[in-house]
Design a protein around this motif. Structure first.
Motif, mmCIF file in Angstrom:
data_model
loop_
_atom_site.group_PDB
_atom_site.id
_atom_site.type_symbol
_atom_site.label_atom_id
_atom_site.label_comp_id
_atom_site.label_asym_id
_atom_site.label_seq_id
_atom_site.Cartn_x
_atom_site.Cartn_y
_atom_site.Cartn_z
ATOM 1 N N ILE A 150 0.837 -1.269 -0.137
ATOM 2 C CA ILE A 150 -0.034 0.019 -0.001
ATOM 3 C C ILE A 150 0.781 1.250 -0.021
ATOM 4 O O ILE A 150 1.602 1.242 0.784
ATOM 5 C CB ILE A 150 -0.924 -0.069 1.079
ATOM 6 N N LYS A 151 0.535 2.191 -0.910
ATOM 7 C CA LYS A 151 1.306 3.443 -0.976
ATOM 8 C C LYS A 151 0.706 4.386 -0.067
ATOM 9 O O LYS A 151 -0.544 4.556 -0.255
ATOM 10 C CB LYS A 151 1.561 3.810 -2.444
ATOM 11 N N TYR A 152 1.496 5.020 0.796
ATOM 12 C CA TYR A 152 0.952 5.967 1.823
ATOM 13 C C TYR A 152 0.866 7.243 1.044
ATOM 14 O O TYR A 152 1.771 7.871 0.313
ATOM 15 C CB TYR A 152 1.969 6.105 2.952
ATOM 16 N N ASN A 153 -0.375 7.866 0.830
ATOM 17 C CA ASN A 153 -0.552 9.320 0.005
ATOM 18 C C ASN A 153 -0.235 10.331 0.766
ATOM 19 O O ASN A 153 -0.100 10.376 2.044
ATOM 20 C CB ASN A 153 -1.954 9.322 -0.415
ATOM 21 N N TYR A 154 0.362 11.360 0.074
ATOM 22 C CA TYR A 154 0.768 12.571 0.686
ATOM 23 C C TYR A 154 -0.463 13.216 1.707
ATOM 24 O O TYR A 154 -0.058 14.249 2.259
ATOM 25 C CB TYR A 154 0.991 13.731 -0.503
ATOM 26 N N ASN A 155 -1.599 13.009 1.487
ATOM 27 C CA ASN A 155 -2.649 13.646 2.294
ATOM 28 C C ASN A 155 -2.917 12.908 3.400
ATOM 29 O O ASN A 155 -4.162 13.181 3.875
ATOM 30 C CB ASN A 155 -4.101 13.710 1.235
ATOM 31 N N GLY A 156 -2.292 11.768 3.869
ATOM 32 C CA GLY A 156 -2.418 11.282 5.037
ATOM 33 C C GLY A 156 -3.331 9.855 4.857
ATOM 34 O O GLY A 156 -3.753 9.461 5.784
ATOM 35 N N ILE A 157 -3.670 9.592 3.849
ATOM 36 C CA ILE A 157 -4.631 8.559 3.291
ATOM 37 C C ILE A 157 -3.530 7.045 3.077
ATOM 38 O O ILE A 157 -2.699 7.264 2.295
ATOM 39 C CB ILE A 157 -5.404 8.749 2.018
ATOM 40 N N LEU A 158 -3.954 5.983 3.805
ATOM 41 C CA LEU A 158 -3.477 4.739 3.640
ATOM 42 C C LEU A 158 -4.498 4.260 2.447
ATOM 43 O O LEU A 158 -5.134 3.490 2.658
ATOM 44 C CB LEU A 158 -3.261 4.011 4.748
ATOM 45 N N ASN A 159 -4.415 4.232 1.129
ATOM 46 C CA ASN A 159 -5.230 3.906 0.160
ATOM 47 C C ASN A 159 -4.999 2.652 -0.279
ATOM 48 O O ASN A 159 -4.441 2.095 -1.243
ATOM 49 C CB ASN A 159 -5.084 4.746 -1.144
ATOM 50 N N TYR A 160 -5.788 1.909 0.650
ATOM 51 C CA TYR A 160 -5.684 0.354 0.672
ATOM 52 C C TYR A 160 -6.833 -0.104 -0.469
ATOM 53 O O TYR A 160 -6.615 -1.287 -1.026
ATOM 54 C CB TYR A 160 -5.785 -0.278 1.874
ATOM 55 N N LEU A 161 -7.662 0.742 -0.688
ATOM 56 C CA LEU A 161 -8.888 0.019 -1.905
ATOM 57 C C LEU A 161 -8.107 -0.374 -3.058
ATOM 58 O O LEU A 161 -8.427 -1.268 -3.946
ATOM 59 C CB LEU A 161 -9.695 1.172 -2.045
ATOM 60 N N LYS A 162 -7.056 0.577 -3.575
ATOM 61 C CA LYS A 162 -6.482 0.466 -5.037
ATOM 62 C C LYS A 162 -5.768 -1.192 -4.764
ATOM 63 O O LYS A 162 -5.811 -1.903 -5.864
ATOM 64 C CB LYS A 162 -5.213 1.334 -5.213
ATOM 65 N N VAL A 163 -5.295 -1.738 -3.512
ATOM 66 C CA VAL A 163 -4.642 -2.821 -3.362
ATOM 67 C C VAL A 163 -5.740 -3.926 -3.232
ATOM 68 O O VAL A 163 -5.515 -4.677 -3.762
ATOM 69 C CB VAL A 163 -3.678 -2.864 -2.228
ATOM 70 N N LEU A 164 -6.634 -3.443 -2.803
ATOM 71 C CA LEU A 164 -7.862 -4.594 -2.749
ATOM 72 C C LEU A 164 -8.400 -4.978 -4.133
ATOM 73 O O LEU A 164 -8.629 -5.926 -4.442
ATOM 74 C CB LEU A 164 -9.201 -4.016 -1.866
ATOM 75 N N ASN A 165 -8.312 -4.052 -5.057
ATOM 76 C CA ASN A 165 -8.903 -4.335 -6.520
ATOM 77 C C ASN A 165 -7.877 -5.210 -7.207
ATOM 78 O O ASN A 165 -8.164 -6.160 -7.522
ATOM 79 C CB ASN A 165 -8.856 -2.965 -7.295
ATOM 80 N N THR A 166 -6.528 -5.091 -6.770
ATOM 81 C CA THR A 166 -5.638 -5.966 -7.291
ATOM 82 C C THR A 166 -5.709 -7.643 -6.632
ATOM 83 O O THR A 166 -5.636 -8.474 -7.345
ATOM 84 C CB THR A 166 -3.905 -5.637 -6.962
ATOM 85 N N TYR A 167 -5.932 -7.408 -5.240
ATOM 86 C CA TYR A 167 -6.224 -8.634 -4.612
ATOM 87 C C TYR A 167 -7.478 -9.278 -5.333
ATOM 88 O O TYR A 167 -7.531 -10.563 -5.581
ATOM 89 C CB TYR A 167 -6.413 -8.268 -3.036
ATOM 90 N N VAL A 168 -8.366 -8.620 -5.416
ATOM 91 C CA VAL A 168 -9.765 -9.225 -6.096
ATOM 92 C C VAL A 168 -9.373 -9.899 -7.571
ATOM 93 O O VAL A 168 -9.896 -11.250 -7.824
ATOM 94 C CB VAL A 168 -10.642 -8.389 -6.115
ATOM 95 N N LYS A 169 -8.653 -9.258 -8.177
ATOM 96 C CA LYS A 169 -8.324 -9.585 -9.831
ATOM 97 C C LYS A 169 -7.286 -11.125 -9.498
ATOM 98 O O LYS A 169 -7.644 -11.849 -10.153
ATOM 99 C CB LYS A 169 -7.310 -8.540 -10.443
ATOM 100 N N TYR A 170 -6.393 -11.037 -8.435
ATOM 101 C CA TYR A 170 -5.480 -12.234 -8.243
ATOM 102 C C TYR A 170 -6.635 -13.418 -8.034
ATOM 103 O O TYR A 170 -6.069 -14.539 -8.316
ATOM 104 C CB TYR A 170 -4.629 -11.904 -7.171
ATOM 105 N N LYS A 171 -7.301 -13.214 -6.924
ATOM 106 C CA LYS A 171 -8.316 -14.186 -6.695
ATOM 107 C C LYS A 171 -9.187 -14.856 -7.798
ATOM 108 O O LYS A 171 -9.464 -15.750 -8.082
ATOM 109 C CB LYS A 171 -9.701 -13.776 -5.559
ATOM 110 N N GLU A 172 -9.699 -13.863 -8.728
ATOM 111 C CA GLU A 172 -10.413 -14.068 -9.873
ATOM 112 C C GLU A 172 -9.694 -14.998 -11.183
ATOM 113 O O GLU A 172 -10.053 -15.954 -11.481
ATOM 114 C CB GLU A 172 -11.097 -12.954 -10.764
ATOM 115 N N GLU A 173 -8.088 -14.664 -10.893
ATOM 116 C CA GLU A 173 -7.443 -15.494 -11.976
ATOM 117 C C GLU A 173 -6.842 -16.657 -11.242
ATOM 118 O O GLU A 173 -5.922 -17.033 -11.941
ATOM 119 C CB GLU A 173 -6.602 -14.162 -12.266
ATOM 120 N N ASP A 174 -7.071 -16.750 -10.118
ATOM 121 C CA ASP A 174 -6.678 -18.005 -9.285
ATOM 122 C C ASP A 174 -4.978 -18.055 -8.979
ATOM 123 O O ASP A 174 -4.388 -19.002 -9.173
ATOM 124 C CB ASP A 174 -7.056 -19.107 -9.930
ATOM 125 N N LYS A 175 -4.616 -16.710 -8.688
ATOM 126 C CA LYS A 175 -3.225 -16.431 -8.643
ATOM 127 C C LYS A 175 -2.545 -16.715 -7.208
ATOM 128 O O LYS A 175 -1.471 -16.385 -7.008
ATOM 129 C CB LYS A 175 -2.699 -15.234 -9.176
#
Length: 179
Positions: free
Chosen positions: A153-178
């Motif tokens: 997770i990349k820590y954003n300059y505005n103090g947000i720990l933007n984990y939703l972007k990583v969750l999208n990657t996680y879901v794609k990995y699950k869908e592709e059985d990776k």
């Protein structure tokens, strides 16, 4: 309870996640709430301070919510080590994540590795693999060096720990059985 006690070790990370979750909620991106710790108050002072209390039951995970129609549950963990020890992760938490995953939800840990100040989503499937190996006498931790860089997770300059972007990657990995 002192600040060094077991129950508040991850509070800085939890505060960061609560701030991030408020950001997500205000923008209708997700609804994720901090799960309160189930305690029974025995004695409370006149000033409202709790003098005596005990845990009523084991808690599940730190956060529960919904993202794009999916149930999401996760726990926040911090470590000063180059690995996340299983002594910081309770068997009942893994069991809860297993149940959520079985029923179609998304379960994971957000881990903060203080050694290099990095944040990672550790999917339930990865957690379970390491946990099963540890149960058979293997390594008793999840090494930072073996985590998938796509789940950092990349820590954003505005103090947000933007984990939703990583969750999208996680879901794609699950869908592709990776996983």
């Amino acid at each position: 309870m002192s600040w060094k006690s077991r129950g508040v070790r991850g509070s800085a990370l939890e505060d960061l996640i609560v701030f991030t979750n408020d950001y997500y909620l205000k923008r209708n991106l997700a609804r994720i709430d901090k799960v309160p710790i189930p305690i029974k108050i025995i004695e409370q002072g006149k000033d409202g301070m709790i003098n005596k209390a005990f845990y009523e039951k084991k808690s599940t995970v730190d956060f529960i919510g919904f993202v794009q129609g999916s149930t999401v549950v996760f726990d926040a963990k911090e470590t000063n080590l180059p690995s996340l020890p299983f002594k910081n992760i309770h068997a009942h938490q893994i069991e809860y994540m297993k149940d959520v995953t079985f029923h179609g939800g998304i379960a994971f840990i957000i881990a903060h590795f203080k050694i290099n100040d990095s944040y990672h989503v550790i999917p339930y499937e990865v957690l379970k693999k390491y946990y099963d190996e540890a149960d058979k006498g293997g390594r008793k931790s999840i090494p930072l060096s073996e985590l998938n860089p796509d789940f950092e997770i990349k820590y954003n300059y505005n103090g947000i720990l933007n984990y939703l972007k990583v969750l999208n990657t996680y879901v794609k990995y699950k869908e592709e059985d990776k996983l």
